[in-house]
Design an enzyme around this catalytic site. Structure first.
Site, PDB file in Angstrom:
ATOM      1  N   THR A 105      36.485 -25.255 -14.579  1.00 15.44           N
ATOM      2  CA  THR A 105      35.827 -24.137 -14.521  1.00 15.44           C
ATOM      3  C   THR A 105      34.234 -24.386 -14.967  1.00 15.44           C
ATOM      4  OG1 THR A 105      37.574 -22.987 -14.521  1.00 15.44           O
ATOM      5  CG2 THR A 105      35.501 -21.652 -14.870  1.00 15.44           C
ATOM      6  N   ARG A 152      46.157 -16.904 -13.216  1.00  7.50           N
ATOM      7  CA  ARG A 152      46.608 -15.483 -13.539  1.00  7.50           C
ATOM      8  C   ARG A 152      47.978 -15.601 -13.959  1.00  7.50           C
ATOM      9  NH1 ARG A 152      45.293 -15.494  -8.614  1.00  7.50           N
ATOM     10  NH2 ARG A 152      46.267 -13.979  -7.040  1.00  7.50           N
ATOM     11  N   GLU A 237      42.653  -9.277  -8.185  1.00  6.27           N
ATOM     12  CA  GLU A 237      43.384 -10.397  -7.432  1.00  6.27           C
ATOM     13  C   GLU A 237      44.421 -10.325  -7.092  1.00  6.27           C
ATOM     14  OE1 GLU A 237      42.238 -14.029  -9.788  1.00  6.27           O
ATOM     15  OE2 GLU A 237      41.572 -12.716 -11.520  1.00  6.27           O
ATOM     16  N   HIS A 253      32.771   8.962 -24.675  1.00  5.26           N
ATOM     17  CA  HIS A 253      31.508   9.200 -24.780  1.00  5.26           C
ATOM     18  C   HIS A 253      30.423   8.798 -23.962  1.00  5.26           C
ATOM     19  CE1 HIS A 253      32.254   9.816 -29.410  1.00  5.26           C
ATOM     20  NE2 HIS A 253      33.259   8.912 -29.155  1.00  5.26           N
ATOM     21  N   LYS A 347      33.231 -20.665  -5.938  1.00  3.80           N
ATOM     22  CA  LYS A 347      33.275 -21.652  -6.690  1.00  3.80           C
ATOM     23  C   LYS A 347      32.691 -22.959  -5.970  1.00  3.80           C
ATOM     24  CE  LYS A 347      36.625 -20.701 -10.229  1.00  3.80           C
ATOM     25  NZ  LYS A 347      38.082 -21.083 -10.794  1.00  3.80           N
TER      26      LYS A 347
HETATM   27  C1  F6R Z   1      42.822 -17.169 -10.457  1.00  7.17           C
HETATM   28  C2  F6R Z   1      42.133 -16.664 -11.440  1.00  7.17           C
HETATM   29  C3  F6R Z   1      40.832 -16.728 -11.843  1.00  7.17           C
HETATM   30  C4  F6R Z   1      40.581 -17.960 -12.799  1.00  7.17           C
HETATM   31  C5  F6R Z   1      39.095 -18.091 -13.112  1.00  7.17           C
HETATM   32  C6  F6R Z   1      38.776 -19.266 -14.133  1.00  7.17           C
HETATM   33  O1  F6R Z   1      44.259 -17.090 -10.323  1.00  7.17           O
HETATM   34  O2  F6R Z   1      42.949 -15.784 -11.968  1.00  7.17           O
HETATM   35  O3  F6R Z   1      40.627 -15.659 -12.421  1.00  7.17           O
HETATM   36  O4  F6R Z   1      41.512 -18.042 -13.892  1.00  7.17           O
HETATM   37  O5  F6R Z   1      38.467 -18.347 -11.837  1.00  7.17           O
HETATM   38  O6  F6R Z   1      39.417 -20.650 -13.681  1.00  7.17           O
HETATM   39  P1  F6R Z   1      40.507 -21.320 -14.663  1.00  7.17           P
HETATM   40  O7  F6R Z   1      41.547 -20.507 -15.148  1.00  7.17           O
HETATM   41  O8  F6R Z   1      40.849 -22.452 -13.822  1.00  7.17           O
HETATM   42  O9  F6R Z   1      39.621 -21.811 -15.493  1.00  7.17           O
END
Ligand code: F6R
Length: 367
Positions: A105, A152, A237, A253, A347
């Site tokens: 990420t 997740r 999601e 508030h 992404k």
């Molecule tokens: C997909 C999910 C996303 C990823 C996020 C960051 O299941 O939950 O929210 O967690 O795009 O990616 P990672 O977790 O691989 O760093």
């Protein structure tokens, strides 16, 4: 929405193609595995002045849960970072926990690079990717967790090691005991909310069908702040619906004024209040007044009760119910809970922009 479909295993299987429900059913086992993974952690850092957890989405939420759990235990400030760079105060005495399930990420890699430049004390939790590749080469300590899950659903592998890691470092205590209670409770909750339990006796199936076609607004407080955030993320999601989250007493508030003139629009939302037998009296009265108010303004209200004695058990029990509910809601809506094609699209589109490559180039230069 008819909840009958939720009692039909064939229909569930046909919609939940990648078996997101199995992660809910196996919650106790997965959180237990998270603890076994944490047993491998070896860190010899001195006590930090502050802690930053850098992670996004399903990986970042573990940081928020840690922050809430540790609020009355940890002596140093703790912050969750969702930016490419760390805050200005980050330095040699900052412990930076980089969590990215994929390890690829962009924002998390950016935060990792920044933490290296600032000579922070770094620990990474990931299943692999560029993050662990560089961590290994740069001799940055890390924990490799099993891959192949939606991030997740890997929350037990990402959050529990952070929690037990801090305990190992002597920064907090009580985490292991709280986890033992949580695992027992999660076993029971998973059974009570399992697909085999008919909708008439199944809390999560009922909540999913009550939320139905509305957009849920999840109201948490105190130890349920990040829990409310997790509900929102799982509704987005898994169920593929808009959702929002707010916390008491801040929502008293501003948020409540937003419903004043909502009119017909109000009927498109439902309020989900996270409650607790032991909620502080000042919060209890606020929840009750707010519930009455939003009801008058056209919103339907539902409640989820935290269970258990310890803070961790309360948090994880509520999360487990939210996870189940979001998956059942997906099934009711006829959508597969697992794919997140819009996240993947974004992404991929970002990759064309070259930012990630630049971060990776800079990381490679540090070897
Ligand atoms: C997909 C999910 C996303 C990823 C996020 C960051 O299941 O939950 O929210 O967690 O795009 O990616 P990672 O977790 O691989 O760093």
């Amino acid at each position: 929405m008819s909840k009958q479909i939720l009692d039909d295993p064939e229909k569930i299987e046909a919609i939940d193609k990648s078996k997101m429900l199995s992660f809910c059913v196996n919650a106790a086992r997965l959180y237990g595995e998270g603890a076994s993974l944490a047993a491998k952690i070896q860190v010899s850092y001195p006590t930090p002045d502050n802690i930053i957890i850098a992670g996004m989405g399903g990986s970042g939420i573990g940081g928020d849960l840690l922050k809430d759990w540790a609020r009355n235990k940890l002596e140093v400030p703790i912050e969750v970072n969702r930016e490419y760079a760390l805050p200005q105060y980050a330095g040699k005495k900052t412990l930076v926990l980089i969590t990215s399930y994929s390890g690829d990420t962009e924002e998390s890699l950016g935060a990792f690079l920044d933490a290296l430049k600032r000579k922070c004390m770094i620990f990474c939790v990931s299943s692999g990717g560029a993050l662990l590749e560089h961590a290994e080469r740069l001799r940055v300590p890390f924990l490799r967790v099993p891959g192949g899950m939606p991030p997740r659903a890997a929350l037990p592998y990402l959050f529990i090691p952070l929690l037990l890691g801090l305990e190992k470092m002597g920064l907090v205590s009580g985490a292991s005991e709280e986890l033992s209670e949580s695992l027992k409770l999660l076993g029971k909750i998973s059974k009570d909310n399992a697909p085999e339990k008919p909708a008439t006796e199944n809390f999560s199936k009922t909540l999913a069908s009550n939320v139905g076609k509305t957009a849920p607004v999840v109201y948490g407080f105190g130890i349920y702040r990040a829990v409310a955030m997790r509900y929102k993320q799982q509704f987005n999601e898994n169920s593929k619906i808009p959702a929002k989250w707010e916390v008491f007493s801040e929502l008293n508030h501003n948020e409540i004024v937003g419903w004043e003139n909502a009119g017909e629009l109000g009927k498109s939302f439902s309020a989900v209040f996270i409650r607790d037998e032991e909620e502080p009296v000042e919060i209890r009265t606020r929840i009750e007044i707010t519930k009455e108010l939003v009801g008058k303004l056209g919103l339907r209200s539902y409640e989820v009760q935290g269970q258990g004695k310890s803070v961790l058990a309360k948090m994880l029990s509520t999360i487990c119910i939210g996870d189940f509910t979001s998956v059942y809601l997906a099934i009711l809506r006829g959508v597969d809970p697992t794919p997140v094609k819009t996240i993947n699209y974004l992404k991929d589109a970002r990759k064309r922009n070259g930012v990630r490559e630049k971060i990776l180039e800079e990381l490679a230069k540090l070897h």
